[in-house]
Design a protein around this motif. Sequence first.
Motif, mmCIF file in Angstrom:
data_model
loop_
_atom_site.group_PDB
_atom_site.id
_atom_site.type_symbol
_atom_site.label_atom_id
_atom_site.label_comp_id
_atom_site.label_asym_id
_atom_site.label_seq_id
_atom_site.Cartn_x
_atom_site.Cartn_y
_atom_site.Cartn_z
ATOM 1 N N ASP A 67 1.843 6.818 2.227
ATOM 2 C CA ASP A 67 1.089 8.014 2.652
ATOM 3 C C ASP A 67 -0.402 7.724 2.804
ATOM 4 O O ASP A 67 -1.091 8.372 3.593
ATOM 5 C CB ASP A 67 1.319 9.215 1.716
ATOM 6 C CG ASP A 67 1.146 8.866 0.252
ATOM 7 O OD1 ASP A 67 1.316 7.679 -0.090
ATOM 8 O OD2 ASP A 67 0.831 9.755 -0.535
ATOM 9 N N LEU A 68 -0.888 6.678 2.093
ATOM 10 C CA LEU A 68 -2.296 6.283 2.309
ATOM 11 C C LEU A 68 -2.448 5.756 3.734
ATOM 12 O O LEU A 68 -3.369 6.134 4.469
ATOM 13 C CB LEU A 68 -2.710 5.209 1.299
ATOM 14 C CG LEU A 68 -3.995 4.426 1.620
ATOM 15 C CD1 LEU A 68 -5.195 5.372 1.744
ATOM 16 C CD2 LEU A 68 -4.265 3.364 0.551
ATOM 17 N N THR A 111 -7.567 9.671 -5.508
ATOM 18 C CA THR A 111 -6.212 9.867 -4.996
ATOM 19 C C THR A 111 -5.466 8.539 -4.995
ATOM 20 O O THR A 111 -4.306 8.460 -5.392
ATOM 21 C CB THR A 111 -6.264 10.427 -3.550
ATOM 22 O OG1 THR A 111 -7.296 11.386 -3.439
ATOM 23 C CG2 THR A 111 -4.923 11.011 -3.141
ATOM 24 N N TYR A 112 -6.126 7.485 -4.536
ATOM 25 C CA TYR A 112 -5.529 6.139 -4.487
ATOM 26 C C TYR A 112 -6.477 5.147 -5.155
ATOM 27 O O TYR A 112 -7.700 5.221 -4.943
ATOM 28 C CB TYR A 112 -5.293 5.692 -3.029
ATOM 29 C CG TYR A 112 -4.442 6.634 -2.227
ATOM 30 C CD1 TYR A 112 -5.026 7.565 -1.367
ATOM 31 C CD2 TYR A 112 -3.044 6.616 -2.333
ATOM 32 C CE1 TYR A 112 -4.252 8.453 -0.630
ATOM 33 C CE2 TYR A 112 -2.250 7.501 -1.589
ATOM 34 C CZ TYR A 112 -2.864 8.420 -0.745
ATOM 35 O OH TYR A 112 -2.093 9.298 -0.017
ATOM 36 N N VAL A 149 -10.176 7.081 -2.019
ATOM 37 C CA VAL A 149 -9.614 5.749 -2.308
ATOM 38 C C VAL A 149 -10.677 4.911 -3.002
ATOM 39 O O VAL A 149 -11.831 4.894 -2.546
ATOM 40 C CB VAL A 149 -9.214 5.019 -0.997
ATOM 41 C CG1 VAL A 149 -8.466 3.726 -1.289
ATOM 42 C CG2 VAL A 149 -8.411 5.933 -0.081
ATOM 43 N N SER A 183 -8.763 13.334 0.425
ATOM 44 C CA SER A 183 -8.183 12.132 -0.210
ATOM 45 C C SER A 183 -9.269 11.097 -0.429
ATOM 46 O O SER A 183 -10.112 10.881 0.450
ATOM 47 C CB SER A 183 -7.119 11.517 0.717
ATOM 48 O OG SER A 183 -6.102 12.443 0.934
ATOM 49 N N PHE A 242 0.843 -1.195 0.000
ATOM 50 C CA PHE A 242 0.000 0.000 0.000
ATOM 51 C C PHE A 242 0.877 1.244 0.000
ATOM 52 O O PHE A 242 1.948 1.242 0.619
ATOM 53 C CB PHE A 242 -0.903 0.006 1.243
ATOM 54 C CG PHE A 242 -1.901 -1.131 1.272
ATOM 55 C CD1 PHE A 242 -1.737 -2.204 2.138
ATOM 56 C CD2 PHE A 242 -2.994 -1.136 0.414
ATOM 57 C CE1 PHE A 242 -2.648 -3.253 2.164
ATOM 58 C CE2 PHE A 242 -3.911 -2.183 0.428
ATOM 59 C CZ PHE A 242 -3.732 -3.246 1.304
ATOM 60 N N PRO A 243 0.448 2.329 -0.647
ATOM 61 C CA PRO A 243 1.241 3.570 -0.617
ATOM 62 C C PRO A 243 1.391 4.031 0.840
ATOM 63 O O PRO A 243 0.388 4.162 1.556
ATOM 64 C CB PRO A 243 0.399 4.556 -1.436
ATOM 65 C CG PRO A 243 -0.583 3.744 -2.199
ATOM 66 C CD PRO A 243 -0.799 2.483 -1.420
ATOM 67 N N LEU A 290 -6.904 1.044 -5.426
ATOM 68 C CA LEU A 290 -6.446 -0.300 -5.013
ATOM 69 C C LEU A 290 -7.241 -1.296 -5.840
ATOM 70 O O LEU A 290 -8.463 -1.460 -5.617
ATOM 71 C CB LEU A 290 -6.685 -0.499 -3.510
ATOM 72 C CG LEU A 290 -6.115 0.607 -2.585
ATOM 73 C CD1 LEU A 290 -6.450 0.292 -1.130
ATOM 74 C CD2 LEU A 290 -4.609 0.755 -2.789
#
Length: 247
Positions: free
Chosen positions: A8-9, A226-227, A212, A210, A5-6, A229
Amino acid sequence: MNVEFPPDLLLRLKSANHVAVLTGAGTSAESGVPTFRDAQTGLWAKYDPQELATPQAFRHNPALVWDWYTWRRSLVAKAKPNAGHFALAQMSSYVPEFTLITQNVDGLHQQAGSLDVIELHGNIMHTKCFNCGRPVDEYQGTGESPPRCPYCDGLLRPDVVWFGENLTEYALSRAFLAARDCDIFLSIGTSSVTLPAASLPVEAMELGTSTVEINPDRTPLTPHMTYVLAGPSGVLLPKLIHATWPD
Ligand code: BV8
Ligand code: ZN
């Protein structure tokens, strides 16, 4: 499935004061509940759910629509929450404020222990009268399909929000408040095409929050997240929880 996982996430999730989550039918896929736009099976294969889940369809052929929901209720009744549902229930205990908004009508989040779930589209296991609107959860199986309302003799229907029907003001206002107030917004298992639900993550994005997306497939919102997955929620959510709150 080894997942990185990133960092910063994980930091954002761990430091969030308010986490908001929107789930769709994909979160119940691993519980064996077909997603809303999956090809339907058996005798329902020739029907488009979007055509059946409308007041017009019910007026035109109440028995067909009632029988479709009876079939779906039988699937939901056999379904059990999956690891993704339990992970979301667990996540709520790690963050100061947690809002779970679902488009699903299967009640599996509640079965997994999530509290105060915002059911945007109602609950398939609840029944109300198409005519007078009263909730009617106890009705005699009179053999008639659909059964009739004990108060006004109108036709009974599932207490879900159909296409072309308004969502309840209470659910919608709470959902938008959470989308505006949260520090991070997770959009899980939804094709992000049904409105107004799909505008919730956009509301958060527009405030610079943010966002996801957790989904094996891309959606119209994927490029704006932003993210992203990419994978099944039942696999990714437990891993995300463990990576964020390892102890
Ligand atoms: C409204 C309850 C105001 C019933 C549902 C033109 C005319 C009229 C209306 C409209 C119009 N244009 C737009 C509208 C508005 C309309 C709309 O959004 N239409 C879209 C679809 C074009 N919306 C409405 O009508 C809403 N009301 O706007 O009122 C109004 C009033 C009058 C006139 C106009 C407007 C009401 C919307 C609610 C409808 N009811 N459900 C029932 O369930 O029978 S919505 C239905 O779609 C389901 O509830 C479902 O939850 C929801 C959203 O679908 P998803 O959850 O995203 O499921 P889907 O199958 O699509 O996707 C699953 C995803 O999971 C996929 O991306 C897949 O990749 C992923 N996945 C698969 N496996 C996994 C996974 N993800 C993670 N893990 C896995 N393992
Ligand atoms: Zn009635």
